[in-house]
Design a protein around this motif. Sequence first.
Motif, PDB file in Angstrom:
ATOM      1  N   UNK A   1      19.125  41.646 -46.720  1.00  0.00           N
ATOM      2  CA  UNK A   1      19.755  42.911 -46.300  1.00  0.00           C
ATOM      3  C   UNK A   1      18.692  43.954 -45.993  1.00  0.00           C
ATOM      4  N   UNK A   2      17.652  43.972 -46.856  1.00  0.00           N
ATOM      5  CA  UNK A   2      16.624  45.001 -46.665  1.00  0.00           C
ATOM      6  C   UNK A   2      15.820  44.765 -45.392  1.00  0.00           C
ATOM      7  N   UNK A   3      15.889  43.512 -44.875  1.00  0.00           N
ATOM      8  CA  UNK A   3      15.161  43.251 -43.628  1.00  0.00           C
ATOM      9  C   UNK A   3      15.685  44.116 -42.485  1.00  0.00           C
ATOM     10  N   UNK A   4      17.008  44.365 -42.494  1.00  0.00           N
ATOM     11  CA  UNK A   4      17.601  45.181 -41.426  1.00  0.00           C
ATOM     12  C   UNK A   4      16.992  46.572 -41.416  1.00  0.00           C
TER      13      UNK A   4
ATOM     14  N   UNK B   1      25.586  47.291 -48.684  1.00  0.00           N
ATOM     15  CA  UNK B   1      25.166  45.977 -49.161  1.00  0.00           C
ATOM     16  C   UNK B   1      26.371  45.132 -49.578  1.00  0.00           C
ATOM     17  N   UNK B   2      27.303  45.800 -50.273  1.00  0.00           N
ATOM     18  CA  UNK B   2      28.495  45.081 -50.724  1.00  0.00           C
ATOM     19  C   UNK B   2      29.233  44.524 -49.519  1.00  0.00           C
ATOM     20  N   UNK B   3      29.318  45.333 -48.443  1.00  0.00           N
ATOM     21  CA  UNK B   3      30.023  44.883 -47.244  1.00  0.00           C
ATOM     22  C   UNK B   3      29.271  43.704 -46.614  1.00  0.00           C
ATOM     23  N   UNK B   4      27.929  43.877 -46.530  1.00  0.00           N
ATOM     24  CA  UNK B   4      27.104  42.827 -45.921  1.00  0.00           C
ATOM     25  C   UNK B   4      27.248  41.516 -46.685  1.00  0.00           C
ATOM     26  N   UNK B   5      27.149  41.643 -48.036  1.00  0.00           N
ATOM     27  CA  UNK B   5      27.182  40.425 -48.845  1.00  0.00           C
ATOM     28  C   UNK B   5      28.566  39.788 -48.825  1.00  0.00           C
TER      29      UNK B   5
ATOM     30  N   UNK C   1      19.395  39.628 -37.411  1.00  0.00           N
ATOM     31  CA  UNK C   1      20.573  38.956 -37.987  1.00  0.00           C
ATOM     32  C   UNK C   1      20.357  37.461 -38.181  1.00  0.00           C
ATOM     33  N   UNK C   2      19.701  36.810 -37.235  1.00  0.00           N
ATOM     34  CA  UNK C   2      19.464  35.370 -37.384  1.00  0.00           C
ATOM     35  C   UNK C   2      18.511  35.111 -38.531  1.00  0.00           C
TER      36      UNK C   2
ATOM     37  N   UNK D   1      17.642  32.985 -43.865  1.00  0.00           N
ATOM     38  CA  UNK D   1      17.168  33.146 -45.231  1.00  0.00           C
ATOM     39  C   UNK D   1      18.277  32.825 -46.235  1.00  0.00           C
ATOM     40  N   UNK D   2      19.452  33.404 -45.990  1.00  0.00           N
ATOM     41  CA  UNK D   2      20.580  33.188 -46.902  1.00  0.00           C
ATOM     42  C   UNK D   2      21.012  31.720 -46.921  1.00  0.00           C
TER      43      UNK D   2
END
Lengths: 332, 326
Positions: free
Chosen positions: B24-27, B64-68, B287-288, B293-294
């Motif tokens: 997330x922090x990469x964004x 972050x919650x939304x992203x995750x 995004x990719x 990573x995930x």
Amino acid sequence: MTPPVLSVRNLEVEFHTRRSVLHAINGISFDIAKGEVLGVVGESGAGKSVTGLAVIGLLDPPGRIAGGEIHLSGMRIDHLPPEEIRRIRGKRIGMIFQDPLTSLNPLYRIGDQIVETIRTHTNLTETAARKRAIDLLAEVGIPAPEKRIDAYPHEFSGGMRQRVVIALAICAEPELIIADEPTTALDVSVQAQIISLIKRLGRDHGTAVMLVTHDMGVIAETSDRVAVMYSGRIAEIGPVQDVVQNPLHPYAKGLMGAIPTLAGEDKRLVQIPGSMPRLSAIPQGCPFNPRCGFVFDRCRVERPEPVVRGRQAVACHLYDAAPNDVAKETAA
Amino acid sequence: MLAFTLRRAIQAIGVLIAVGIISFSMFRFAGDPVNQIVSIDTSAAEREAVRKSLGLDDPVVVQFARYFGNAAQFKFGVSYQFRQPVSNLLADRMPATLELAICATIFAMVFGILMGVYSALRRESALAKLFQAVSLIGISLPTFLIGILLIYLFSVTLGWLPSFGRGDVVRLGWWTTGLLTLSGLKALILPSITLGLFQLTLIMRLVRAEMLEVLRTDYIRFARARGLTTRAIHFGHALKNTLVPVITVAGLQFGSVIAFAIITETVFQWPGMGLLFVQAVQNVDIPIMAAYLLMVSLIFVTINLVVDLLYTIVDPRLRSTISRPA
């Protein structure tokens, strides 16, 4: 006359190392009759275990039998091809090792290990072998064997595991059991149980037992005869009472003097000065000569051969020539 | 046993959340996302509107919650370069990578264990010594060099096998497979060897060392004293005892096989996730990269969980320590 169950004649075992050839066993001979328990005692490195391994054909390279003969019930077994000696191992000769904690494969149920051994040596079916395994476990004193048969080794205590090891050793009704320090790794209270178990099994099945140990107490309790080993030779061999009460060889005398007794509490235990020579530096003549209190010139040159004295046989020059002088001298 | 599995699963989720924070922090690391979307002459008001519509004015925790939450449903947003949902791109590429990784691992396990057992049992034979020598080369040569050498030998010089791509693939639902066509199978050989060679040498050396260790144990000596056949001793008793460490290494290595696949996929132009990732890095397609990573961490964590459970199947001692929670 039927031949003895085990007959060893002039056995020699060598270890070939890069530097030299080490003679671990130097021409030993002994017999074990049906139903007889022969105790083999000696210090560490005297060649007790190597003798056992040589008999069962499990000497690992660089060790090898260099001479002599081993007969099992009259059949010579020391020069058999590997596949034939394998068929004898576990079937006609059972072996018990020192440490029951490491003798069993931790990944298999004990029942599977027993069944596997039974089926290697007999034509029993899986079910019959399993039934026999349960009977064996009951015979060696495992409570609730029909339940415990499916347990893994780590679920047993040391004494119970040694019982399982014994069950494995006797599962094909062997003629001979070689027990290599079967009680050394156990608690004293468990030792007595295991000893009486081995004794009972030997008696019930008429099995000959070769009991290797350095515990004279164990020998005195179980054995019919005892062989005292020193530096790869038998120093003295004879009935256990005779050897314990009236040892002839100076080394055997020293060994018996070093047994603590409850009666003689105020006396200091007698020590044998020095230590056993290394295999690479066995002295000429009698290997015990540097530590012997009765040493004379001949001991440093000539190797003593076993001499029969009553029911005992002793390899010592003291007994070669004039038995009367010797008796006087050693009694002093 | 169930409690153990649950505990491990919760730990696994913890790891995934941690990786999620990093991805997330990469964004944010790569600058203001709004600037990458709008053109230079967009007014400040319009920028605010975009920011609001994307939810970028919410607190970081909410974002972050939304992203995750989205990531947990495999929604990773839209790729900057392909203008397509990242999840579609990954789903397209994942079968290629997984097939390659699984083939490489099977190749490594089968030959690694066989060669390891052989060189432990016939320690002095010429073949065992050859295996040892070759395994040193396998460990020390970099993957891309092995790939290029194999291409030179088998594709360029001998012309037996294709030098790039997956060959013809068959579509089974969303999964594309190269295993059902001849050209697909042929295309799989060289990349699998390239990717699996390092693992193979590792497993071979591990099996050899473990096997030699196990053959010295008392229970093997006792098994010999019981008169069991050499075959039963070597393959029943010794091999099973060497498998616990082998499972660990092979399991953990499966994760790095997928990670190393980046290099192999680049050398062989293999249309998998690794190649997608390399292209994403070149084009700063966050995004990719974040999704990759995930996904890789998800695979890693899953494998670890499976390996932990496999231990208990092989080793009964672990089973009883596990069912008795400390």
